[in-house]
Design a protein around this motif. Structure first.
Motif, mmCIF file in Angstrom:
data_model
loop_
_atom_site.group_PDB
_atom_site.id
_atom_site.type_symbol
_atom_site.label_atom_id
_atom_site.label_comp_id
_atom_site.label_asym_id
_atom_site.label_seq_id
_atom_site.Cartn_x
_atom_site.Cartn_y
_atom_site.Cartn_z
ATOM 1 N N ASN A 157 63.384 60.200 5.150
ATOM 2 C CA ASN A 157 64.274 61.158 5.823
ATOM 3 C C ASN A 157 64.105 61.167 7.348
ATOM 4 O O ASN A 157 65.058 61.391 8.070
ATOM 5 C CB ASN A 157 64.148 62.562 5.226
ATOM 6 N N PHE A 158 62.872 60.946 7.826
ATOM 7 C CA PHE A 158 62.617 60.785 9.269
ATOM 8 C C PHE A 158 61.608 59.651 9.443
ATOM 9 O O PHE A 158 60.458 59.895 9.817
ATOM 10 C CB PHE A 158 62.060 62.079 9.882
ATOM 11 N N PRO A 159 62.037 58.420 9.183
ATOM 12 C CA PRO A 159 61.072 57.309 9.178
ATOM 13 C C PRO A 159 60.308 57.182 10.499
ATOM 14 O O PRO A 159 59.084 57.013 10.504
ATOM 15 C CB PRO A 159 61.936 56.080 8.918
ATOM 16 N N LEU A 160 61.035 57.269 11.613
ATOM 17 C CA LEU A 160 60.389 57.109 12.922
ATOM 18 C C LEU A 160 59.500 58.308 13.246
ATOM 19 O O LEU A 160 58.337 58.161 13.611
ATOM 20 C CB LEU A 160 61.452 57.050 14.018
ATOM 21 N N MET A 161 60.069 59.502 13.117
ATOM 22 C CA MET A 161 59.379 60.692 13.614
ATOM 23 C C MET A 161 58.190 61.059 12.733
ATOM 24 O O MET A 161 57.072 61.252 13.235
ATOM 25 C CB MET A 161 60.364 61.859 13.707
ATOM 26 N N ILE A 162 58.402 61.120 11.430
ATOM 27 C CA ILE A 162 57.282 61.473 10.547
ATOM 28 C C ILE A 162 56.243 60.353 10.571
ATOM 29 O O ILE A 162 55.042 60.602 10.525
ATOM 30 C CB ILE A 162 57.780 61.783 9.121
ATOM 31 N N GLY A 163 56.722 59.110 10.696
ATOM 32 C CA GLY A 163 55.782 57.994 10.835
ATOM 33 C C GLY A 163 54.866 58.197 12.039
ATOM 34 O O GLY A 163 53.639 58.075 11.945
ATOM 35 N N MET A 164 55.468 58.574 13.173
ATOM 36 C CA MET A 164 54.673 58.696 14.395
ATOM 37 C C MET A 164 53.750 59.906 14.350
ATOM 38 O O MET A 164 52.698 59.905 14.999
ATOM 39 C CB MET A 164 55.584 58.741 15.623
ATOM 40 N N TRP A 165 54.099 60.947 13.566
ATOM 41 C CA TRP A 165 53.202 62.082 13.400
ATOM 42 C C TRP A 165 51.867 61.632 12.791
ATOM 43 O O TRP A 165 50.862 62.329 12.909
ATOM 44 C CB TRP A 165 53.842 63.136 12.485
ATOM 45 N N LYS A 166 51.875 60.486 12.127
ATOM 46 C CA LYS A 166 50.648 59.967 11.518
ATOM 47 C C LYS A 166 50.024 58.860 12.374
ATOM 48 O O LYS A 166 48.823 58.819 12.592
ATOM 49 C CB LYS A 166 50.966 59.430 10.118
ATOM 50 N N ILE A 167 50.897 57.953 12.843
ATOM 51 C CA ILE A 167 50.416 56.770 13.573
ATOM 52 C C ILE A 167 49.713 57.180 14.867
ATOM 53 O O ILE A 167 48.588 56.734 15.153
ATOM 54 C CB ILE A 167 51.607 55.826 13.887
ATOM 55 N N ALA A 168 50.346 58.046 15.657
ATOM 56 C CA ALA A 168 49.815 58.357 16.995
ATOM 57 C C ALA A 168 48.438 59.031 16.928
ATOM 58 O O ALA A 168 47.505 58.589 17.611
ATOM 59 C CB ALA A 168 50.815 59.196 17.787
ATOM 60 N N PRO A 169 48.248 60.088 16.124
ATOM 61 C CA PRO A 169 46.900 60.684 16.097
ATOM 62 C C PRO A 169 45.858 59.755 15.478
ATOM 63 O O PRO A 169 44.694 59.764 15.913
ATOM 64 C CB PRO A 169 47.081 61.966 15.269
ATOM 65 N N ALA A 170 46.246 58.966 14.471
ATOM 66 C CA ALA A 170 45.277 58.040 13.867
ATOM 67 C C ALA A 170 44.784 57.054 14.929
ATOM 68 O O ALA A 170 43.575 56.817 15.071
ATOM 69 C CB ALA A 170 45.905 57.297 12.687
ATOM 70 N N LEU A 171 45.717 56.499 15.716
ATOM 71 C CA LEU A 171 45.329 55.551 16.765
ATOM 72 C C LEU A 171 44.483 56.252 17.830
ATOM 73 O O LEU A 171 43.477 55.703 18.299
ATOM 74 C CB LEU A 171 46.569 54.931 17.417
ATOM 75 N N ALA A 172 44.880 57.459 18.205
ATOM 76 C CA ALA A 172 44.143 58.179 19.251
ATOM 77 C C ALA A 172 42.693 58.408 18.836
ATOM 78 O O ALA A 172 41.780 58.341 19.674
ATOM 79 C CB ALA A 172 44.822 59.525 19.542
ATOM 80 N N CYS A 173 42.488 58.658 17.556
ATOM 81 C CA CYS A 173 41.124 58.936 17.066
ATOM 82 C C CYS A 173 40.297 57.671 16.875
ATOM 83 O O CYS A 173 39.126 57.758 16.502
ATOM 84 C CB CYS A 173 41.199 59.711 15.749
ATOM 85 N N GLY A 174 40.893 56.496 17.089
ATOM 86 C CA GLY A 174 40.140 55.249 16.931
ATOM 87 C C GLY A 174 40.172 54.700 15.525
ATOM 88 O O GLY A 174 39.385 53.815 15.171
ATOM 89 N N CYS A 175 41.083 55.226 14.695
ATOM 90 C CA CYS A 175 41.257 54.676 13.345
ATOM 91 C C CYS A 175 42.136 53.433 13.408
ATOM 92 O O CYS A 175 42.912 53.265 14.347
ATOM 93 C CB CYS A 175 41.950 55.698 12.437
ATOM 94 N N THR A 176 42.036 52.601 12.374
ATOM 95 C CA THR A 176 43.017 51.535 12.200
ATOM 96 C C THR A 176 43.871 51.922 11.000
ATOM 97 O O THR A 176 43.459 52.748 10.191
ATOM 98 C CB THR A 176 42.346 50.173 11.991
ATOM 99 N N LEU A 177 45.069 51.354 10.904
ATOM 100 C CA LEU A 177 45.914 51.840 9.824
ATOM 101 C C LEU A 177 46.854 50.811 9.227
ATOM 102 O O LEU A 177 47.125 49.768 9.820
ATOM 103 C CB LEU A 177 46.672 53.105 10.246
ATOM 104 N N ILE A 178 47.260 51.166 8.014
ATOM 105 C CA ILE A 178 48.278 50.401 7.296
ATOM 106 C C ILE A 178 49.396 51.370 6.985
ATOM 107 O O ILE A 178 49.180 52.389 6.328
ATOM 108 C CB ILE A 178 47.702 49.793 6.005
ATOM 109 N N VAL A 179 50.580 51.058 7.504
ATOM 110 C CA VAL A 179 51.734 51.926 7.288
ATOM 111 C C VAL A 179 52.572 51.358 6.156
ATOM 112 O O VAL A 179 52.856 50.165 6.117
ATOM 113 C CB VAL A 179 52.568 52.027 8.595
ATOM 114 N N LYS A 180 52.952 52.238 5.231
ATOM 115 C CA LYS A 180 53.854 51.866 4.137
ATOM 116 C C LYS A 180 55.111 52.717 4.284
ATOM 117 O O LYS A 180 55.152 53.874 3.879
ATOM 118 C CB LYS A 180 53.163 52.153 2.801
#
Ligand code: NAP
Ligand code: MG
Length: 483
Positions: A157-180
């Protein structure tokens, strides 16, 4: 669906900074919900591809987490710059893939995405522990460490926005991630990951594995190499994720559904309330977790509220998402359209009256009429179950106590609205509403600085603000002997 259309752009997985064909060799056809035409072929990831991505993310963790925090912030700010520079491309892609009106993505989604990245870029060098005095012969303090490798599972429903709600803080905290991303809206996640690489996010830090939830999502949730799952989607899938995550006690954040009540008292500004109530349910074709799908109107103004909502619903211009005049696009898929139309039938059978709407528009594209149900009773399924489409249920109430009882009477608790000119009443009711967010004399705003989430069938934990920093870090206590 497996397809072999050579004329369509073909999107491979993005793992370790490279585009990789899926192990299965299979691609699905991504379609435009406004035309039902194919727009791209997208890799169908497998459990083996998830293994490859987890290996890459684990390998990248130490150096990303160990980087000077301010440098991580600079990379994230460059990432925000690139998102801005590519705004029109991303807006077009999101509109094409999800059927959202271009104008709405331009006004709302993309600015929120950039804001989110800049906000968390600023957090990078402000994540710290504390010196906590315990005893005179010790120096005791805490540090916050990245939680590790994150799986981010995103809805359509909000691929970009809800995606970034997860991607940005994860990256800021020094995590690495896999987005599905959701199988039917994968395009912007892939493009955003490319821009992150261009901004200087090292290979392996931000991977995208496209494909089915039942395959890729499931493999991520079961994988022993994943430390945390952050998920937005339906309560049913969320429950399975929580169970699956128990295998190695992964951290879990769940943002699930809603059946939010928008409560209009007779002393409210009825024009403003019904205007906001209409956009609260019809924005994004009602495919919003915090949609104000239950409009509670005090008996004295009930007829007026129904009438004004009906007028507004009929004035919505449903059509081509690319046209600047369009205020509502299609719903995202044939399956979603069927769900919505089935609920319209359920509502009629239950005895509610469809005052306007209730039908498909045309034969091409998944367009549904903005629909208003009146004479809805609290116990009806259309008042209890999430429809996730442009369907408003208007429910009458007598007094404050009844309004609160109805508003709180579902399995959900994501958001609520209250409209009244009585300042004491709005504060009192806001306190009594069971919801993660309460809007007073407005509806629907979100901001990454404020906590977001709910309890019960609406999920577990909060996103945004400092809550997200806690989600993606673990505190460590350090005890140094001074003896
Ligand atoms: P969904 O079916 O739960 O799908 C969400 C994501 O989970 C998709 O990426 C999906 O992949 C994946 N998935 C499906 N099955 C999975 C499994 N067994 N294991 C792991 N992942 C799996 O929900 P949806 O239909 O996309 O979205 C609608 C729901 O999301 C609504 O209930 C809505 O309220 C909720 N929502 C909540 C919020 C919030 O912030 N609280 C925001 C938006 C939406 P596939 O696409 O391949 O199925
Ligand atoms: Mg699509």
């Amino acid at each position: 669906m497996t397809a072999t259309r050579p004329d369509l752009p073909k999107h491979d997985l993005l793992i370790d900074g490279k585009r990789l064909p899926p192990g299965s060799g299979e691609y699905s056809t991504d379609i435009n919900p406004a035309t039902e035409e194919p727009i791209a072929l997208v890799a169908q990831g497998s459990a083996a591809d998830v293994d490859t991505a987890v290996l890459a993310a684990r390998a990248a963790l130490k150096s990303w987490a160990g980087m000077r925090a301010a440098d991580r912030g600079r990379i994230l700010n460059r990432f925000a710059d690139l998102l801005e520079a590519h705004a029109e491309e991303l807006i077009t892609l999101e509109s094409l893939d999800a059927g959202k009106p271009l104008a709405a993505v331009r006004r709302q989604d993309l600015p929120a995405v950039v804001d989110t990245v800049r906000y968390y870029a600023g957090w990078c060098d402000k994540i710290h522990g504390a010196v906590i005095p315990t005893r005179p012969d010790a120096l005791t303090y805490t540090v916050r460490e990245p939680v590790g490798v994150v799986a981010a599972i995103i809805p359509w429903n909000f691929p970009l926005m809800i995606g970034m709600w997860k991607i940005a803080p994860a990256l800021a905290c020094g995590c690495t991630l896999i987005v599905k991303p959701a199988e039917i809206t994968p395009l912007t996640a892939l493009r955003v990951a490319e821009l992150a690489l261009e901004a200087g996010v090292p290979p392996g830090v931000f991977n995208v594995v496209t494909g089915k939830g039942s395959v890729v999502g499931n493999a991520l949730v079961a994988h022993p190499g994943i430390d945390k799952v952050t998920f937005t989607g339906s309560p049913g899938v969320g429950r399975g994720i929580m169970q699956g995550a128990a295998s190695n006690f992964k951290r879990v954040t769940l943002e699930l559904g809603g059946k939010s009540a928008n409560v209009i008292f007779a002393d409210a500004d009825i024009d403003a309330a019904t205007r906001a109530a209409a956009s609260g349910i019809f924005f994004n074709s009602g495919q919003v977790c915090s949609a104000g799908s239950r409009i509670l109107a005090q008996r004295k103004v009930y007829d007026e509220v129904v009438e004004r909502l009906t007028t507004r619903a009929r004035a919505i211009r449903v059509g081509d998402p690319a046209s600047p005049d369009t205020t509502m696009g299609p719903v995202v898929s044939a399956a979603q359209m069927k769900t919505v139309l089935d609920y319209v039938e359920i509502g009629k059978r239950e005895g509610a009256s469809a005052v306007t709407g209730g039908a498909r528009i045309g034969q091409r594209g998944f367009f549904v009429e903005p629909t208003v149900f009146a004479n809805v009773e609290h116990e009806m399924r259309i008042s209890q179950e999430e429809i996730f489409g442009p369907v408003a249920s208007v429910i009458p109430f007598e007094d404050e106590a009844e309004a609160v009882r109805i508003a709180n009477g579902t399995a959900f608790s994501l958001a609520a609205g209250v409209w009244s000119a009585d300042i004491a009443r709005v504060h009192k009711v806001a306190g009594e509403l069971r919801a993660g967010t309460v809007w007073i004399n407005t509806y629907g705003y979100t901001d990454v600085r404020l906590p977001w989430g709910g309890a019960g069938d609406s999920g577990l934990g909060r996103e945004h603000g400092d809550a997200a920093i806690e989600n993606f870090t673990e505190p460590k206590a350090i005890w140094l002997s001074l003896r």
